[in-house]
Design an enzyme around this catalytic site. Structure first.
Site, PDB file in Angstrom:
ATOM      1  N   SER A 124     -32.952  31.117  29.465  1.00 25.87           N
ATOM      2  CA  SER A 124     -34.003  32.020  30.298  1.00 25.87           C
ATOM      3  C   SER A 124     -32.639  33.154  30.765  1.00 25.87           C
ATOM      4  O   SER A 124     -31.534  32.701  31.042  1.00 25.87           O
ATOM      5  CB  SER A 124     -34.420  31.212  31.291  1.00 25.87           C
ATOM      6  N   TYR A 148     -33.656  25.144  38.627  1.00 25.77           N
ATOM      7  CA  TYR A 148     -34.242  25.372  37.252  1.00 25.77           C
ATOM      8  C   TYR A 148     -33.525  26.069  36.159  1.00 25.77           C
ATOM      9  O   TYR A 148     -33.130  25.616  35.236  1.00 25.77           O
ATOM     10  CB  TYR A 148     -35.554  25.879  37.449  1.00 25.77           C
ATOM     11  N   LYS A 152     -31.020  25.161  32.882  1.00 27.70           N
ATOM     12  CA  LYS A 152     -30.724  25.784  31.532  1.00 27.70           C
ATOM     13  C   LYS A 152     -29.349  26.135  31.372  1.00 27.70           C
ATOM     14  O   LYS A 152     -28.975  26.165  30.068  1.00 27.70           O
ATOM     15  CB  LYS A 152     -31.612  27.188  31.767  1.00 27.70           C
TER      16      LYS A 152
END
Ligand code: UFG
Length: 335
Positions: A124, A148, A152
């Site tokens: 992302s 989050y 990644k």
């Protein structure tokens, strides 16, 4: 030889399943439906005319995953599965680290056991943290503002280390910008859990009458109209980027990162206007406080993906707004 899609029933996974099938690939899906509906697969069948083999399992369940690899001739894995809500990850960081990292490690162990060396990973643009400048190129500094995002970035590192240790290994790390839109049939699309966090699902739920008005989070950013600027990309373009990445890992070794964006930044108010122009529906909005963790501007330099993958986004903002609305208006309560 088949392509295994972890989390393949999700928003990006289901669109990728269609594009891969169109290109003649055999696709297999593993999904635990923790954030998707089994009905997605019926819709995918309507669109493709194909029954896609589906395993209902958690990717972190090593026994279940091993069975999938034992029963199929898997060439490449596209790893979509993972928790993805930024706000929830701040409240429940351990849940996010446990799930996203654990499932990836299990997947890599099973891939190694079965001699599968090719992986495409859903990363992302959030790994760029607060951009020092835009457009963002892949060599720019990384660092995250939420758990989050850290999962990644950590998984990117795990894949790079695996590629360093195993010369047969090939990983493409795809940094997505802001996917919106839906398949042009209107049969599959994004289905957020509860009240949407993201801009386009919020707009379409206001348009369909489920929510009263949009809150625009901040109009005092240093952007042309004061609202946040993002690189919105049609999910079908994004899905095609995965097809290009699958081809890339089949003929290259090592780990390589690519931005998947359009290269164009659009502000929140530009999106609200584009939605009205495309669909004739005015979205009532109020200006609200900035949302914590948001950055002013985030958009891609997509040149590396064009040069390395031969891919570029083709759909415009009108397509994105029309397709998002076709999906929402014909499925007001989801699947
Ligand atoms: N926004 C609003 N009102 C809303 C929702 C969003 O004004 O109700 C604004 C945000 O402040 C931001 C823009 O719309 O300026 C886009 O917000 P989104 O929540 O749609 O998307 P983000 O850019 O915050 O986050 C997305 C993904 C993340 C990913 C990130 C990568 O949701 O998973 O892009 O940069 F990490």
């Amino acid at each position: 030889m088949a392509i295994l899609l972890t989390g393949g029933a999700g928003y990006i996974g289901s669109h990728t399943c269609i594009e891969l099938t169109k290109e003649g690939y055999d696709v297999i899906i593993v999904d635990d439906f923790s954030n998707s509906s089994p009905k997605v697969m019926e819709r995918v069948k309507e669109i493709t005319g194909k029954d896609i083999p589906l395993y209902r399992a958690d990717v972190a369940d090593k026994e279940a995953l091993s069975r999938i690899f034992a029963e199929n001739d898997i060439e490449t894995v596209i790893h979509f599965a993972g928790f993805k809500a930024v706000g929830e990850s701040c409240r429940l960081p351990v849940k996010y680290y446990r799930n996203n990292i654990d499932s990836t490690l299990t997947l890599l162990e099973v891939m190694a056991e079965y001699g599968v060396h090719n992986i495409v990973f859903s990363s992302s643009a959030t790994v760029y943290g607060v951009p020092k400048k835009v457009p963002l190129t892949e060599d720019m500094d990384t660092g995250c503002t939420n758990p989050y995002g850290w999962t990644k970035l950590m998984i990117e590192q795990i894949l790079r280390d695996t590629a360093t240790a195993d010369k047969e290994f090939s990983a493409v790390l795809l940094r997505y910008f802001n996917p919106i839109g839906a398949h042009e049939s209107g049969r599959i699309g994004e289905l957020p859990n509860g009240i949407p966090n993201n801009l386009m699902p919020y707009i379409t739920q206001v348009a369909v009458g489920k929510l009263k008005q949009l809150s625009v989070f901040g109009n005092d950013y240093p952007t042309h109209d004061g609202t946040g600027v993002r690189d919105f990309i049609h999910v079908v373009d994004l899905a095609k980027g995965h097809v290009a990445a699958v081809k890339y890992v089949a003929s290259n070794k090592g780990a390589e990162v690519f931005n998947l964006g359009t290269g164009i930044g659009n502000s929140v108010l530009v999106i609200v206007k584009a939605f009205k122009d495309a669909n004739g529906i005015e979205i009532p909005y109020v200006i609200a406080e900035r949302r914590s963790g948001d950055v002013a501007e985030c958009y891609a330099d997509p040149k590396k993906a064009f040069e390395g993958l031969g891919w570029k986004a083709e759909k415009n903002l009108t397509d994105m707004c029309k397709d998002s609305w076709r999906w929402q208006s014909s499925n007001p309560d989801g699947y």
